[in-house]
Structure formats: C-alpha cells, structure tokens
Design an enzyme around this catalytic site. Sequence first.
Site, PDB file in Angstrom:
ATOM      1  N   GLY A   1       0.802  -1.208   0.000  1.00 38.35           N
ATOM      2  CA  GLY A   1       0.000   0.000   0.000  1.00 38.35           C
ATOM      3  C   GLY A   1       0.839   1.263   0.000  1.00 38.35           C
TER       4      GLY A   1
ATOM      5  N   GLY B   1       1.490   5.282   1.258  1.00 40.54           N
ATOM      6  CA  GLY B   1       1.450   5.901   2.577  1.00 40.54           C
ATOM      7  C   GLY B   1       2.663   5.642   3.427  1.00 40.54           C
ATOM      8  CG  HIS B   2       3.846   2.326   4.565  1.00 39.87           C
ATOM      9  ND1 HIS B   2       3.640   2.568   5.901  1.00 39.87           N
ATOM     10  CD2 HIS B   2       2.866   1.462   4.175  1.00 39.87           C
ATOM     11  CE1 HIS B   2       2.592   1.864   6.319  1.00 39.87           C
ATOM     12  NE2 HIS B   2       2.101   1.200   5.285  1.00 39.87           N
TER      13      HIS B   2
ATOM     14  CG  ASP C   1       0.748  -6.140   1.677  1.00 39.77           C
ATOM     15  OD1 ASP C   1      -0.250  -5.481   1.330  1.00 39.77           O
ATOM     16  OD2 ASP C   1       1.809  -5.615   2.048  1.00 39.77           O
TER      17      ASP C   1
ATOM     18  CG  HIS D   1      -0.768  -0.554   8.837  1.00 39.79           C
ATOM     19  ND1 HIS D   1      -0.223  -1.776   8.565  1.00 39.79           N
ATOM     20  CD2 HIS D   1      -0.582   0.193   7.720  1.00 39.79           C
ATOM     21  CE1 HIS D   1       0.259  -1.784   7.333  1.00 39.79           C
ATOM     22  NE2 HIS D   1       0.062  -0.602   6.808  1.00 39.79           N
TER      23      HIS D   1
END
Length: 332
Positions: A55, A57-58, A111, A220
Amino acid sequence: MVMKKFINNAENLTKELLEGFAEAHKDLIELLPANTVVNKKLKDANRVAIVTLGGAGHEPALSGFVGEGFVDISVVGDIFAAPGPEACVAAMKLADKGKGVLFIVLNHAGDMLTGNLAMKQASKEGLKVMKVVTQEDIANAPRENSDDRRGLVGCIPTYKIAAAAAAEGKTLEEVAAIAQNFADNMATLAVAAKTATHPATGAEFAQLADDEMEVGMGQHGEGGGGRQKMKTADETAVLMCNALISDLSLKSGESIMLILNGVGATTLMELFIVYRKCVAHLKDKGIEVVANAVGELLTVQEQAGFQMFMARMNDEYLKYWLAPCRTPYMTK
C-alpha cells in the site's frame, strides 16, 4: 486532533503522489496503469526480476527502491491497502525476461491475500515465479511462530540482496534461496512515541500519552504490548538491542547489519543518538556492525519513533548489500 496535511481530494491521494513521484524521478522509473512503478532499465534485463507489492502511505517504501540493482516493479495499492492480484500478475508478466520472477511480499493480511491469489493465477498461466515473505517483527510472535510475524523494514535489505544476486546471473531458485536465508536471519522491533493519522480519513491509529512510548507497535498502529513510560535514547537503544540480540541468538564474534528506520516524525538527530548507543552496546557484546543504514526507508506518515533492524551477515550478504544500485532513495 485536527489533521493538517497538504493534500487535495482524499480519493486521489495515491494517484497524485505516484504522479509526482514519477515526475520527480523520471530518469529512473516510469508509472504504468494500475499504479505500477517500473524500473526503466528493466527492458534491457537478462536476469531474474524482482517484483513487490504494498500500500501507499509508507514513502519512500516501497516504490522509492525501484531502479537499477534493486526492485524492478512495485505494484502500489491505495493508502495502507494492498493492490489487486490482477495488477500483480500483469507485473510478473512484464517483469519476466526469460529468467523468472522473485515475488517479495511483506507479511500483512491484505498483502498476503493478494500475494497468494497472484501466485495461484501465475501458476495457472505457467509463469515462472517464486515467492519470499518478509516476516521479521519480533513483537507479535516468537521466532518459532514466524509466520505470524509482521513484515517491517526488513523488506528493503531483502530486495537489495536478492537483486544483487540476480545481477550476478544466478537462477531464480538460487536468488530465492539467498533471499529466504537472509530473511530467516533478520529481526525488527519498532517503538512509537506518537502515532500517525490516516491521510484519507484523519483517523488516529492509537493514543499514546505525552509521557508514554510503545515498544512493538506495528506498521499501522497495531499494539505491541510494550506500552511504558518514555525512556532516554540510551535506555531505549539497550532495551531494543537486547531484544533483537536474544531473538537472533547472536553471539560474540558475529557480524550484523544494523538499520535504524525513522518512521516519519523522528529527527535524524534522535536516530544518530540512538545509533551511537546501539553500536557501542553491540561492541561490548563482541558483535560487529559491518553494514548499516540510518534514515527514513519505510515511514508511517507522521508517526514518531523508529524501527530497529538487525540481520546476521556473512561475506556473501555484505557483497550483495554493497553492490551498485541506483534508485530514487538509495544509490551505491
């Protein structure tokens, strides 16, 4: 808490960040449909290719490590969400230059679901693909239950070592074995002093009091069971070092890789102070740091804290870690 971020429509976060990333690094990567980030030198490759997914955002992970001598294709999902398996299978087909594809997946539920579905489809289509899962977070499961461990920053050195082995012309089976053996000998522990907000919703991951930190917090905001009063840099370094040393059963005379990965809001000043103590503490135990990285490799928006990573090293791994690479966020 009011979220303050320079964004536009939350629905377009991933699309817009990838467009900006591709424009900023158009000499190294290109952005294809389905949020697929591709190494521009892939078309000339005559070797095993490296594909990953995860995803957004990292940042800079994971796409910031697409390029020469590293990841060939990163398939990007929405913020903190996995992409679909169809995009991953398409990436595998694009990546395969006749030598096969190593598919590296971080151990998170979404994932892994996507990764397993993609592998099933790849098998049906006769693609030559092998999968390695990175699962090195020591906080949420013991080593004997490593399949339950989350994947953290350990994916980055795993990519690098696998890619360098591929660049040597090793077969897919050999590259996968080297990557798997390295992954089996690594461990990560995270600490958070302040948690992040989801950039699309403004929701906070978790609440930490001003005088608290949490050792073991996941990527998260998952709890790690290590909530405690805030400690000094040296105290935190020793606490985390000892946990990783114990997990890896490191002994005097061994050599390791040490990474301190800032997760978004921790300054380099803090990271270097912690790193200094880690090296001294390891030296006292007869353990030598022969490879390292200090900085932001895989972040969690504006979370404050860091991930401490250790891996047992040998001459082969060190050679691969030091091999040339050229990506947006690491060049050797």
